[in-house]
Design a protein around this motif. Sequence first.
Motif, PDB file in Angstrom:
ATOM      1  N   GLY A 126      28.351  33.687  33.455  1.00  7.72           N
ATOM      2  CA  GLY A 126      27.825  32.466  34.051  1.00  7.72           C
ATOM      3  C   GLY A 126      28.921  31.601  34.649  1.00  7.72           C
ATOM      4  O   GLY A 126      28.821  31.114  35.785  1.00  7.72           O
ATOM      5  N   VAL A 127      29.995  31.402  33.892  1.00  7.70           N
ATOM      6  CA  VAL A 127      31.133  30.617  34.394  1.00  7.70           C
ATOM      7  C   VAL A 127      31.732  31.290  35.619  1.00  7.70           C
ATOM      8  O   VAL A 127      32.045  30.645  36.628  1.00  7.70           O
ATOM      9  CB  VAL A 127      32.206  30.451  33.291  1.00  7.70           C
ATOM     10  CG1 VAL A 127      33.435  29.742  33.849  1.00  7.70           C
ATOM     11  CG2 VAL A 127      31.636  29.693  32.105  1.00  7.70           C
ATOM     12  N   GLY A 178      39.293  35.377  39.607  1.00  6.22           N
ATOM     13  CA  GLY A 178      39.487  36.815  39.597  1.00  6.22           C
ATOM     14  C   GLY A 178      39.630  37.368  38.190  1.00  6.22           C
ATOM     15  O   GLY A 178      39.131  38.458  37.883  1.00  6.22           O
ATOM     16  N   PHE A 179      40.307  36.621  37.318  1.00  7.93           N
ATOM     17  CA  PHE A 179      40.407  37.042  35.916  1.00  7.93           C
ATOM     18  C   PHE A 179      39.017  37.227  35.322  1.00  7.93           C
ATOM     19  O   PHE A 179      38.734  38.225  34.652  1.00  7.93           O
ATOM     20  CB  PHE A 179      41.179  35.989  35.114  1.00  7.93           C
ATOM     21  CG  PHE A 179      42.659  36.220  35.045  1.00  7.93           C
ATOM     22  CD1 PHE A 179      43.195  37.109  34.132  1.00  7.93           C
ATOM     23  CD2 PHE A 179      43.522  35.552  35.892  1.00  7.93           C
ATOM     24  CE1 PHE A 179      44.561  37.331  34.056  1.00  7.93           C
ATOM     25  CE2 PHE A 179      44.888  35.756  35.835  1.00  7.93           C
ATOM     26  CZ  PHE A 179      45.412  36.655  34.916  1.00  7.93           C
ATOM     27  N   LEU A 180      38.139  36.261  35.560  1.00  7.58           N
ATOM     28  CA  LEU A 180      36.791  36.340  34.989  1.00  7.58           C
ATOM     29  C   LEU A 180      35.960  37.421  35.661  1.00  7.58           C
ATOM     30  O   LEU A 180      35.108  38.047  35.017  1.00  7.58           O
ATOM     31  CB  LEU A 180      36.094  34.982  35.125  1.00  7.58           C
ATOM     32  CG  LEU A 180      36.773  33.813  34.399  1.00  7.58           C
ATOM     33  CD1 LEU A 180      35.939  32.542  34.541  1.00  7.58           C
ATOM     34  CD2 LEU A 180      36.995  34.130  32.926  1.00  7.58           C
ATOM     35  N   LEU A 181      36.188  37.646  36.972  1.00  2.00           N
ATOM     36  CA  LEU A 181      35.477  38.708  37.678  1.00  2.00           C
ATOM     37  C   LEU A 181      35.753  40.071  37.046  1.00  2.00           C
ATOM     38  O   LEU A 181      34.919  40.977  37.097  1.00  2.00           O
ATOM     39  CB  LEU A 181      35.903  38.737  39.148  1.00  2.00           C
ATOM     40  CG  LEU A 181      35.349  37.639  40.060  1.00  2.00           C
ATOM     41  CD1 LEU A 181      36.065  37.668  41.404  1.00  2.00           C
ATOM     42  CD2 LEU A 181      33.857  37.785  40.247  1.00  2.00           C
ATOM     43  N   ALA A 182      36.926  40.218  36.469  1.00  2.00           N
ATOM     44  CA  ALA A 182      37.272  41.482  35.803  1.00  2.00           C
ATOM     45  C   ALA A 182      36.908  41.473  34.324  1.00  2.00           C
ATOM     46  O   ALA A 182      36.389  42.457  33.795  1.00  2.00           O
ATOM     47  CB  ALA A 182      38.765  41.762  35.968  1.00  2.00           C
ATOM     48  N   LEU A 183      37.163  40.348  33.645  1.00  2.00           N
ATOM     49  CA  LEU A 183      36.981  40.304  32.194  1.00  2.00           C
ATOM     50  C   LEU A 183      35.512  40.361  31.778  1.00  2.00           C
ATOM     51  O   LEU A 183      35.161  41.035  30.802  1.00  2.00           O
ATOM     52  CB  LEU A 183      37.639  39.044  31.632  1.00  2.00           C
ATOM     53  CG  LEU A 183      39.162  39.013  31.657  1.00  2.00           C
ATOM     54  CD1 LEU A 183      39.678  37.660  31.166  1.00  2.00           C
ATOM     55  CD2 LEU A 183      39.744  40.137  30.798  1.00  2.00           C
ATOM     56  N   ALA A 184      34.638  39.636  32.485  1.00  2.00           N
ATOM     57  CA  ALA A 184      33.225  39.590  32.082  1.00  2.00           C
ATOM     58  C   ALA A 184      32.565  40.966  32.157  1.00  2.00           C
ATOM     59  O   ALA A 184      32.025  41.459  31.159  1.00  2.00           O
ATOM     60  CB  ALA A 184      32.472  38.559  32.916  1.00  2.00           C
ATOM     61  N   PHE A 227      19.979  36.067  31.142  1.00  2.00           N
ATOM     62  CA  PHE A 227      19.883  37.435  31.659  1.00  2.00           C
ATOM     63  C   PHE A 227      20.275  37.479  33.135  1.00  2.00           C
ATOM     64  O   PHE A 227      20.868  38.455  33.607  1.00  2.00           O
ATOM     65  CB  PHE A 227      18.459  37.979  31.477  1.00  2.00           C
ATOM     66  CG  PHE A 227      18.331  39.446  31.769  1.00  2.00           C
ATOM     67  CD1 PHE A 227      18.723  40.390  30.844  1.00  2.00           C
ATOM     68  CD2 PHE A 227      17.816  39.876  32.985  1.00  2.00           C
ATOM     69  CE1 PHE A 227      18.612  41.744  31.121  1.00  2.00           C
ATOM     70  CE2 PHE A 227      17.698  41.220  33.270  1.00  2.00           C
ATOM     71  CZ  PHE A 227      18.098  42.161  32.334  1.00  2.00           C
ATOM     72  N   TRP A 228      19.951  36.413  33.875  1.00  2.00           N
ATOM     73  CA  TRP A 228      20.346  36.316  35.282  1.00  2.00           C
ATOM     74  C   TRP A 228      21.862  36.449  35.422  1.00  2.00           C
ATOM     75  O   TRP A 228      22.366  37.217  36.238  1.00  2.00           O
ATOM     76  CB  TRP A 228      19.875  34.992  35.872  1.00  2.00           C
ATOM     77  CG  TRP A 228      20.506  34.662  37.204  1.00  2.00           C
ATOM     78  CD1 TRP A 228      21.728  34.092  37.429  1.00  2.00           C
ATOM     79  CD2 TRP A 228      19.952  34.921  38.492  1.00  2.00           C
ATOM     80  NE1 TRP A 228      21.962  33.971  38.765  1.00  2.00           N
ATOM     81  CE2 TRP A 228      20.905  34.472  39.449  1.00  2.00           C
ATOM     82  CE3 TRP A 228      18.742  35.472  38.933  1.00  2.00           C
ATOM     83  CZ2 TRP A 228      20.666  34.556  40.821  1.00  2.00           C
ATOM     84  CZ3 TRP A 228      18.525  35.564  40.300  1.00  2.00           C
ATOM     85  CH2 TRP A 228      19.464  35.109  41.217  1.00  2.00           C
ATOM     86  N   PHE A 229      22.590  35.709  34.608  1.00  2.00           N
ATOM     87  CA  PHE A 229      24.034  35.728  34.729  1.00  2.00           C
ATOM     88  C   PHE A 229      24.613  37.060  34.238  1.00  2.00           C
ATOM     89  O   PHE A 229      25.624  37.533  34.772  1.00  2.00           O
ATOM     90  CB  PHE A 229      24.653  34.559  33.961  1.00  2.00           C
ATOM     91  CG  PHE A 229      24.505  33.244  34.678  1.00  2.00           C
ATOM     92  CD1 PHE A 229      25.046  33.072  35.934  1.00  2.00           C
ATOM     93  CD2 PHE A 229      23.818  32.190  34.101  1.00  2.00           C
ATOM     94  CE1 PHE A 229      24.916  31.869  36.616  1.00  2.00           C
ATOM     95  CE2 PHE A 229      23.674  30.983  34.767  1.00  2.00           C
ATOM     96  CZ  PHE A 229      24.233  30.818  36.030  1.00  2.00           C
ATOM     97  N   MET A 230      23.986  37.655  33.235  1.00  2.00           N
ATOM     98  CA  MET A 230      24.415  38.983  32.807  1.00  2.00           C
ATOM     99  C   MET A 230      24.243  39.978  33.949  1.00  2.00           C
ATOM    100  O   MET A 230      25.121  40.784  34.245  1.00  2.00           O
ATOM    101  CB  MET A 230      23.582  39.439  31.610  1.00  2.00           C
ATOM    102  CG  MET A 230      24.026  38.844  30.288  1.00  2.00           C
ATOM    103  SD  MET A 230      25.553  39.593  29.677  1.00  2.00           S
ATOM    104  CE  MET A 230      24.949  41.214  29.234  1.00  2.00           C
TER     105      MET A 230
END
Length: 502
Positions: free
Chosen positions: A184-185, A331-337, A45-48
Motif C-alpha cells: 500500500g505504501v 524503488g526499495f519498496l517496489l522490490a521488497l513488497a 487485497f487491492w494493494f496486495m
Amino acid sequence: MKIAIVLAILLATVAGAAAYGRRTRRGKTLSDWAVGGRSLGTVVFWFMNAGEVYTTFAVLGISGYAWALGAPAYLAFCSVSLSYAIGYWLMPKIWKAGRSRQLITQADFFVARYDAKWLGIVTGVIGIASLIVYVQIQLVSLGLIVQLTLDDLISTQAATLVAGLLMIAFVFTAGVRSAAFAAGVKDVLMIVVVIVLSATVAAKVGAASMMDVFHLAETRHPGIGWFPGLDPASPTTAIWLMTSSINIALGNWVFPHLFQMSYTAQSATVIRRNAIWQPLYSLAYFFIILLGFAALLAGTQPPGNNLNAALLQFVSQQYAAPVVGLVAGTGFLLALAPGSLLLLTAGSIFTRNVVRPFAPRLDDRTSLLISRSALTVFAAIAVWLSISQKSSLVKILLDAYSAIGMLAPAVFLGFLWRRTTALGVLAGLVAGFVSLLAPFAAHYWETIAPQWEPGLIALAINALTVVIVSLVTPAPSRRAVALGMAPELLAHKDSAALHNHI
C-alpha cells in the motif's frame, strides 16, 4: 539528503508493516503467516494485488525496454488486461477451493484436486523454482537501487548481496499482512513518483509536453513506436506481442504466490471487484513508457549499457537529490513488497508440500521455523542467479512465465474438466518441459514458428498431452473432482447434479 530520504521511507514502512502485521494478533501459525487468516478485505487485497502489477519489473524493466527497443514495451498493457480478464473467472474458483479444504499453498490444490500427494511434491518443486527466478527480478533491480543510493561506492555483486539481506529481513517481520501494508505504501509513493517525473520530464528533454516526448522520439528514432521497435532485426514483432501476452495471462494466476494470494481474500466478491478495476490502474504504464522514451531523448547511457538501469541513470543525471532519494526509496519498496511475498510463498510450499509428506507430525511452530529457514536458502540462490546472469528484466520475466506456465493446463483443466487425472498432469509436465528446455527446442521453434513465444507453444503441447493421457487413465475420485464446491454439494448423492455444478 538522498540517503536520508531513502532511509526514512524504508524504516518508516518496515516499522508500519511490522506494527500492522502484529496488530491483528496473528502470525503464530503457518496459516496465519502465509494467508493472513483468509480475511483480507477489498482495500487491503487491492494493494496486495496491485503490488504484483507494479514491481521493479514494471518501472525499471518496462522503462528500460522502452529506452532500448521502444514499442515492445507495450507488452505491459496487453498482458495485464488479459490477465485480469482471466483472473475474474479463475481467482474466485481458487479462493473457493482454498476455503473449502483450508488450503494454504498452490501445491495443496494439486494434492486435493488430483488426490495425489506425490503430485504436490512435483508441482511444489516446480513452483519454488519459478518463484526463485521471479525473485531474481526484484534482486537485480534492488541491487541497482542500492548502487544508486550509495553513488556506486560498492560493486554490483555487493549491492545484490545487500539487496538479498534486506529482502530476508523484511519478510521476517510478520508475514503476508506486512507485505500488504508495504504494498500500500509502495503504491502511493509510486503514484507520487510517476506524477512528479511525468509532469517535469518534457522540460528535461526539450519537449513542449508529455505527448511531444513521443513525437520527438519518433522523429529522432524512426520506427520506435512500431513493431519490432528500434532494432529491425529484433524478434519483437506483433506476433511476439500477442503470443507473449497470452502466455503471461495464462500463467499469471498460476504463479504460486498469486495462487496463494487468492486464498487470503475475505470473499469472492473482493476478488471480482479487484479484477474489474485493476486494468484501469495499469494505465500508469503509459507514463512509465514515457519516461523510457525521455531517457532515450536525453542521451542516457547507463553503465555497461544496462537497460535495467536506464531510468535510474536518467533520474540521477536530470533531477535534484531529493527527487532521486524519493525514486530510490520507492524503488526499495517496489522490490521488497513483492519479493517478500515471493519468498514467503516459496517457504510455505517447501514446508507443507516437500517436507511434510515425509514428516507428517510437524507442529506449527516447527513448520514456521522450517519455512523461514528455507526462504533464506532460496533468497541466497536468487542472489547467485542475479550476480551470474545479465539478462534484461523482461527476458527474466518471460522465462519465469514459461516455466510456471507448465502448471497452467493442470489448473485450468482441473476446474473445467472433471476427467483430468494426476498421471495426465505428470505426462503434460514432462512433455511441456521437454518442448521448452530440450537443447533442440529453441532452434526448432524458431524455424517452424518464428517470433512465437516458445513458452506458449510448450504450454499447448502440455495441455494436449494432459487431455490424451487423462482419457486413458483412471478418473480421480468424486470428492477430489468436487474441490471448491459448496459444502452441501460435496455430500450430494445426485451425480448428475454434481456434474452440472462442476
